[in-house]
Design a protein around this motif. Structure first.
Motif, short mmCIF file in Angstrom:
data_model
loop_
_atom_site.label_atom_id
_atom_site.label_comp_id
_atom_site.label_asym_id
_atom_site.label_seq_id
_atom_site.Cartn_x
_atom_site.Cartn_y
_atom_site.Cartn_z
N MET A 137 -11.46 -11.71 -18.69
CA MET A 137 -10.11 -11.79 -18.12
C MET A 137 -9.62 -10.40 -17.75
N THR A 138 -9.66 -9.49 -18.70
CA THR A 138 -9.20 -8.13 -18.42
C THR A 138 -9.97 -7.54 -17.24
N PHE A 139 -11.21 -7.95 -17.16
CA PHE A 139 -12.07 -7.47 -16.08
C PHE A 139 -11.45 -7.79 -14.71
N THR A 140 -11.06 -9.07 -14.52
CA THR A 140 -10.45 -9.50 -13.26
C THR A 140 -9.14 -8.76 -13.02
N TRP A 141 -8.36 -8.61 -14.08
CA TRP A 141 -7.06 -7.93 -13.90
C TRP A 141 -7.23 -6.49 -13.44
N PHE A 142 -8.36 -5.97 -13.80
CA PHE A 142 -8.63 -4.62 -13.33
C PHE A 142 -9.01 -4.60 -11.84
N TRP A 143 -9.80 -5.60 -11.43
CA TRP A 143 -10.33 -5.60 -10.07
C TRP A 143 -9.31 -6.02 -9.02
N ILE A 144 -8.49 -7.00 -9.37
CA ILE A 144 -7.59 -7.52 -8.34
C ILE A 144 -6.68 -6.44 -7.72
N PRO A 145 -5.99 -5.62 -8.54
CA PRO A 145 -5.16 -4.58 -7.92
C PRO A 145 -5.98 -3.60 -7.10
N LEU A 146 -7.18 -3.32 -7.54
CA LEU A 146 -8.02 -2.38 -6.81
C LEU A 146 -8.34 -2.90 -5.42
N VAL A 147 -8.74 -4.20 -5.38
CA VAL A 147 -9.07 -4.80 -4.08
C VAL A 147 -7.83 -4.83 -3.20
N VAL A 148 -6.69 -5.19 -3.79
CA VAL A 148 -5.45 -5.24 -3.01
C VAL A 148 -5.12 -3.86 -2.45
N LEU A 149 -5.26 -2.84 -3.29
CA LEU A 149 -4.99 -1.47 -2.85
C LEU A 149 -5.90 -1.07 -1.69
N LEU A 150 -7.18 -1.38 -1.89
CA LEU A 150 -8.16 -1.06 -0.86
C LEU A 150 -7.81 -1.76 0.45
N PHE A 151 -7.40 -3.01 0.33
CA PHE A 151 -7.07 -3.78 1.52
C PHE A 151 -5.84 -3.20 2.22
N ILE A 152 -4.86 -2.79 1.43
CA ILE A 152 -3.67 -2.17 2.01
C ILE A 152 -4.04 -0.87 2.71
N TRP A 153 -4.91 -0.13 2.05
CA TRP A 153 -5.36 1.12 2.67
C TRP A 153 -6.02 0.81 4.02
N TYR A 154 -6.87 -0.23 4.02
CA TYR A 154 -7.58 -0.58 5.24
C TYR A 154 -6.60 -0.97 6.34
N LEU A 155 -5.55 -1.71 5.94
CA LEU A 155 -4.55 -2.12 6.94
C LEU A 155 -3.82 -0.91 7.53
N THR A 156 -3.43 0.03 6.68
CA THR A 156 -2.73 1.20 7.23
C THR A 156 -3.67 2.02 8.11
N PHE A 157 -4.93 2.11 7.67
CA PHE A 157 -5.93 2.83 8.45
C PHE A 157 -6.06 2.19 9.84
N SER A 158 -6.14 0.84 9.86
CA SER A 158 -6.29 0.13 11.12
C SER A 158 -5.06 0.28 11.99
N ALA A 159 -3.88 0.19 11.36
CA ALA A 159 -2.64 0.33 12.12
C ALA A 159 -2.55 1.72 12.73
N ASN A 160 -2.99 2.72 11.97
CA ASN A 160 -3.04 4.09 12.46
C ASN A 160 -3.91 4.22 13.69
N ARG A 161 -5.08 3.58 13.61
CA ARG A 161 -6.02 3.63 14.73
C ARG A 161 -5.38 3.07 15.98
N LEU A 162 -4.74 1.92 15.80
CA LEU A 162 -4.16 1.26 16.97
C LEU A 162 -3.01 2.10 17.54
N ASP A 163 -2.23 2.66 16.62
CA ASP A 163 -1.12 3.49 17.04
C ASP A 163 -1.62 4.65 17.89
#
Lengths: 171, 391
Positions: free
Chosen positions: A1-27
């Protein structure tokens, strides 16, 4: 359980980073297309000004003068919707005059200026078309549409006059 | 205007890209622009140009059939960052930004008006396709792309799916036109060849194979070979009776190259591939030497399908011998090629090429725009510099 709780925020963070990176590219691509259009527009304005100069050459007959002056003014004052037709009209008018060998030979300076402007126009158009294609291609990608990364930025456009026959290299 | 150039290859090792940047920077400097070149250097003491900023020692990697000395890594990145932050360029001109070296670093670190020039022509490569998705976000930052030839443009289109404006490599046409022939080399029926002849793709083997056929009709034919390498090894394949027709000059400098070309009756470029532009052909035209070249795409473009030089079937020694014999037999054909070549060479003169490049620079930037560090890099630098202050 703790394992998943560790990974979920990390994946979310990574995904947010990817979105800002992509938005930057388009901009950046939007900015590129805006810059290239501004430069293209500036050269088109100069072409219109040069066309008026050519129209007022003494060797140009009144009919051609009128045609060219009208076309140049139309190109200069056209709003965005009429721009296409106006620029094509000016190209046609300039092409007609460019074919008049005697006039061209009598005023080599102004016509070599026209030729070099045409050459620069060709480069400006190539860069603009490339920038527009890059931006549009990116906007079509799934992730950009899903998350509306383009925001309210207008879709970069191409004009039909960018395929003008005047723009074939004349060598 | 303040222009920054980035070279991917070591500045103190001779090469086409470095020569291109050097000449262009000199040209713009003489026109009153401020220039700065960031380049790797194996020995900083060997750099004579005041506008070159050394970025560190390169590492040698095999690339495109040769050894390329490139530079990357965190130390190089911080040099690039520092250079961009302090110089405040109006435009950044990156050479070969698709090669893992300094230009690619600069492209990913900088933000603003940047133009990339692509020199190389590579065949379809799996590696290139594999890294293309990684390169794409970096390469698309370039406001404009320049390819030095149609072949380089095609490479770019295949590997990176992006178009480019073609502007040829530049030469100092008058430098070659005004050179004096060297009386030691100026003999009748002299054929010239320049290049690292130990590399098979330079095609010396094809020329040597054609030699017996040529010597049968023109016994006084001579072949001058310039370029680094062991002449003795190259001669092994030649019939001993013909070896006295060959002369190896070793590596020659730019002045010697100009008088070398000026001394020849014919210049032969038997390259079998891997060429993107063929600057030596432009230089030979500028010197007024008639050219015989293999019909590889780069040469066909440059010589406009044979209009400015005689083309022979690539890797076909008998076709080469025929072309050379034909030109030796007809003085009028040689003179015709020499004259049209002189005229054509003006198209490659820096006076024209630099204007075309400057035009692209103007199209790449908005008024008052400067090259900056990109925001991500800026925030990282801020964090790091704060740490520095604390320690």
């Amino acid at each position: 359980m703790t394992f998943t709780w560790f990974w979920i925020p990390l994946v979310v963070l990574l995904f947010i980073w990817y979105l800002t990176f992509s938005a930057n590219r388009l901009d950046r691509l939007h900015h590129r297309a805006e810059t290239s259009w501004a430069n293209l527009d500036a050269i088109l304005q100069r072409r219109a000004a040069l066309a008026i100069d050519i129209a007022h050459l003494p060797a140009v007959d009144p009919a051609t003068n009128l045609l060219l002056t009208a076309a140049a003014h139309q190109a200069r004052d056209a709003d965005i919707r009429d721009r296409n037709e106006a620029e094509t009209g000016l190209t046609q008018a300039l092409l007609i005059l460019r074919a008049e060998v005697e006039i061209v030979e009598a005023f080599p300076q102004i016509f070599s200026e026209l030729d070099s402007l045409t050459e620069r126009l060709r480069v400006a158009i190539a860069l603009h078309v490339e920038a527009v294609n890059a931006a549009r291609g990116r906007r079509e990608k799934l992730i950009y549409r899903m998350f509306r990364l383009a925001g309210h930025a207008p879709l970069p456009v191409k004009y039909a006059f960018e395929d003008d026959s005047l723009l074939e290299p004349q060598r | 205007m303040k222009i920054g150039f980035v070279s991917p290859y070591a500045w103190d090792v001779p090469g086409g890209v470095q020569a291109h940047i050097r000449d262009l920077a000199h040209y713009y400097q003489n026109q009153g622009h401020a220039v700065s070149v960031l380049a790797p250097a194996t020995d900083e003491g060997l750099i004579t140009e005041s506008f070159v900023v050394p970025a560190g020692r390169p590492v040698a990697i095999p690339y495109n059939g040769a050894v390329a000395r490139v530079l990357f890594g965190p130390v190089a990145a911080s040099r690039v960052r520092q250079w961009i932050a302090t110089e405040e360029f109006d435009i950044l001109h990156l050479h070969e930004p698709a090669i893992p070296s300094l230009s690619l670093l600069a492209c990913s670190i900088a933000e603003g008006p940047m133009v990339g020039t692509f020199h190389v022509a590579a065949p379809r490569q799996k590696v290139a396709f594999a890294i293309a998705p990684l390169l794409e976000p970096v390469i698309e930052k370039l406001r404009a792309r320049i390819a030095v030839s149609e072949v380089a443009r095609e490479t770019l289109r295949i590997h990176l799916d992006t178009d480019a404006v073609v502007i040829p490599n530049g030469i100092g046409a008058n430098f070659f036109a005004d050179a004096k022939p060297n009386p030691d080399w100026r003999k009748p029926r002299t054929i010239g060849f320049i290049g690292r002849f130990s590399e098979p793709r330079k095609g010396l083997g094809v020329l040597l194979e054609a030699l017996p056929n040529i010597a049968r009709i023109f016994p006084d034919v001579k072949v001058l070979i310039a370029g680094p390498g062991e002449g003795i090894e190259a001669m092994q394949s030649v019939n001993p009776a013909l070896r006295n027709k060959l002369q190896f000059l070793g590596r020659i400098n730019d002045d010697e190259k100009a008088s070398f070309l000026k001394s020849l009756d014919l210049y032969v470029a038997p390259n079998t591939g891997g060429e993107s532009f063929g600057i030596i052909l432009a230089e030979a035209m500028a010197a007024g030497v008639p050219i015989v070249a293999s019909n590889i795409p780069a040469f066909r473009h440059l010589l406009e399908e044979g209009k400015y030089g005689s083309l022979f079937e690539n890797e076909d020694a008998s076709s080469l011998a025929e072309a050379i014999i034909d030109l030796f037999k007809h003085d009028d054909k040689r003179e015709g090629l020499s004259e049209s070549g002189l005229e054509r060479a003006q198209r490659f003169d820096w006076s024209q090429v630099s204007d075309e490049i400057m035009n692209v620079f103007m199209h790449a930037r908005a008024p008052e725009e400067k090259v900056k560090l990109n925001s991500e890099t800026r925030s990282w630098t801020r964090i790091f510099s704060r740490e520095d202050e604390m320690t």
